[in-house]
Design a protein around this motif. Sequence first.
Motif, short mmCIF file in Angstrom:
data_model
loop_
_atom_site.label_atom_id
_atom_site.label_comp_id
_atom_site.label_asym_id
_atom_site.label_seq_id
_atom_site.Cartn_x
_atom_site.Cartn_y
_atom_site.Cartn_z
N ASP A 205 97.35 -42.48 29.32
CA ASP A 205 97.69 -43.74 30.14
C ASP A 205 98.82 -43.81 30.71
O ASP A 205 99.16 -44.14 31.86
N GLU A 206 99.71 -43.60 29.78
CA GLU A 206 101.42 -44.11 30.02
C GLU A 206 101.79 -42.92 30.98
O GLU A 206 102.83 -43.19 31.77
N ILE A 207 101.21 -41.70 30.84
CA ILE A 207 101.51 -40.77 31.91
C ILE A 207 101.33 -41.25 33.31
O ILE A 207 101.87 -41.37 34.21
N PHE B 196 103.71 -56.63 22.53
CA PHE B 196 104.11 -56.39 23.90
C PHE B 196 102.83 -56.38 24.62
O PHE B 196 102.73 -57.09 25.94
N GLU B 197 101.82 -55.58 24.34
CA GLU B 197 100.59 -55.30 25.39
C GLU B 197 99.47 -56.20 25.36
O GLU B 197 99.05 -56.43 26.55
N THR B 198 99.24 -56.82 24.50
CA THR B 198 98.17 -57.83 24.59
C THR B 198 98.90 -59.32 24.83
O THR B 198 97.96 -60.08 25.35
N ASP C 37 94.07 -50.09 31.53
CA ASP C 37 94.51 -49.18 30.33
C ASP C 37 94.90 -49.95 29.25
O ASP C 37 94.80 -49.74 28.14
N GLU C 38 96.08 -50.75 29.71
CA GLU C 38 96.66 -51.41 28.63
C GLU C 38 95.84 -52.29 27.52
O GLU C 38 95.83 -52.18 26.42
N SER C 39 94.84 -52.87 28.52
CA SER C 39 93.75 -53.61 27.62
C SER C 39 93.00 -52.95 26.71
O SER C 39 92.80 -53.48 25.88
N ARG C 40 92.72 -51.62 26.99
CA ARG C 40 92.25 -50.81 26.00
C ARG C 40 93.00 -50.31 24.98
O ARG C 40 92.73 -50.55 23.85
N HIS C 41 94.23 -49.68 25.33
CA HIS C 41 94.86 -49.17 24.39
C HIS C 41 95.71 -50.25 23.46
O HIS C 41 96.28 -49.95 22.39
N ALA C 42 95.86 -51.47 23.92
CA ALA C 42 96.59 -52.33 23.53
C ALA C 42 95.67 -52.77 22.15
O ALA C 42 96.04 -53.36 21.19
FE FE2 Z 1 100.88 -49.37 27.43
#
Ligand code: FE2
Lengths: 105, 93, 500
Positions: free
Chosen positions: C133-135, C196-198, C230-235
């Motif tokens: 995701d971050e790529i 940070f992300e959630t 994406d953040e929502s998933r990997h968070a």
């Molecule tokens: Fe992230």
Amino acid sequence: MTTASVRSDGLSGNMVGPVLRAGELADAVVEAIHRDNPDQEVTVIDKRAYLRVQVLGECVVRRATLEEVLRRPFLMQEIEPILASFAGQIESTERYVRFFLDHRR
Amino acid sequence: MSDLPLLVSCERDFLVHLVAIPAEARVGDLIEAAASLVVGVHVPDRPLSTVHIRKIDGDAALPIDATVTDAGIEAMDWVHLFFDAAPEGEPVQ
Amino acid sequence: MTLLQRSDWYDVARDTNWTPSFVSEADLFPPEMSDPFDMPKAAWAEYDEPYKVSYAEYVKVQREKDAGVYAVNTAAARTRFMEEAGQRWHSILKLHFGAVSLAESSSQISEGRMARFGMAPGMRNMATFGLLDEIRHGQTQLYFAHESLKHSPQFNFAHKLLGTQEWGAIMTRATLDDVFLGRDAVTTAIMLTFAFETGFTNMQFIGLAGDAAEAGDTSFSNLISSIQTDESRHAQIGAPLLKLMVKNGYKDEAQKAVDIGFWRTYRFFALLTGTVIDYFMPLEKRTSSFKEFMEEWIVGQFERTLLDMGLDLPWYWDFFLEDIESFHHGMHIGWWLYRDTVWFNVPAGVSPAERDWLESKYPGWNDSWGRLWSQIGENIRAGRTDLTVPKTLPVVCSFNNLPMVTDPSKPWAGKDQMLTYKGKKYYFQSHVEKWVFEQDPERYAAHQTLIDQFLAGRIQPPTYEGALNYMGLSPVERGKDAENFAWAFAGREPRTMAAE
Ligand SMILES: [Fe+2]
Ligand SMILES: [Fe+2]
């Protein structure tokens, strides 16, 4: 100290549900949420770019219901491109996505 | 003698300025240098005679004729400018 | 042939924990990289990621997301939009891409750490996708910034910023290093994916997407809200970890990581999102104030999730709720005064109509922050724009690297903001920064803020101009007033415009 802060929007702190990127699929998900949570009041806050859907305590959306609404086959993962965020915890399976809280207050 | 770097804040201002002053300078010189960054710049102009300085964690105005060293100011100390109370009794920061 | 459902095989396929025979367990998962709390295997076995994905699903979905991001606007339409968008919107984009593109890219390291050193197979799975995701986040945002270069060389800072000694770059690197690059897998999962992300990325990536849609920037709105999916998933890497920590007697450790990670993240987003939402956004396009966004995303959504994990509110919560009324106002006037030191043109955002808006959203604003702007406006109208250019550097917090600020109608906290450690004086924005520093002084004591670098003689000549060059800002890259001081004359006749 675990008292929750006073909310300026006056909403209950027990509201859960998805924050959806606006569009056709988001509208379909909202419709499916209405059908899948029949005894619950479903609130939709429209922020133009996104819709915040709120249900008290638990909010389910099922693949089968989405297929009914969309009148086409649907994989549960197809919701991910519009699932920008959510309130509560999530359980994501092939048949449904569920937003919930472990502890109601 | 090299310059002393100091932290300087001022009543009614919002940030802390880094100010370097010769160790042998007088407190009055420090007030003048510090006030030039704030008075008439971020807060309304006022005569220098109404501007005083204290350590941030002290109450007493430092004597303007003393050198900064004699006034007990060391490198990287934090000093604060404050004003004579306004006639209508505005809040003093 | 019927394909198996994911749930038929997922649990078996992800079970990649076996007993190592070539190396010891401790060599495979060194505590300082994996789990410094040495939680029992049985506790780790409870880790069950709530947002499951298979690789095939991941590829299909991500491909769709990317197609959506790149398809929304044709190049021609994008160019037309940018030409008409105005300086304020350009500044929002420059700030966003500078602060975010490579920062997201760097979080591949954090995801990679969890993918390699996470003790639970599910954590490793989720983090592997997180890394991919971050790529994507780094690449798509650099692409958009690059496409905008024709509009201004300042867009170059999307790529350049983090390699410079610009103060915002020092702050960003220090924050990223502490919260998610220099931590073990457990702490990374809590500080990065949970705090940070959630929490905060929602405001920059969804809140701002709302404003972007209002401003007509469909591409950008679409880009950042797509990233947030994406953040929502990997968070979700953090949530199952927090739950098992609370259940198995590691609540204090989890709580402390949340308290530290949350605070550091808050400062970062107050600077980045707070100033943009309340000052940069054209008034007629604003959907909510920063405080309202904070109430929606942090006080409402994040706080509730935190409690549901079985954790408590951070000990400084009352102070936090007060602080969101003031800190970012100080950051904004700082941006503007020190506009030479940033890579975008800074709108003052304080025309009479905007001041009314600020007063309505933050009662008392006129009497505190407004007074400073009144004086600045007066100086500009008197032709003394030289008085709006700083003569010296602001002192920055030894911990968070941001200029120390206070609401001008309130006193400084003095003693609560300072300490001496091993003979060196440290100054802090607040008692919370001081508390974090005290939790692990050796981790932070040697950090060199811009002020430390100046005092060490690294900035030559030791002048304001010398500092600008040291920060890597060439004259064409340095920020100016985004509206050429027009705001100071708004509603006043005759309009004499000063030039900058
Ligand atoms: Fe992230
Ligand atoms: Fe990201």
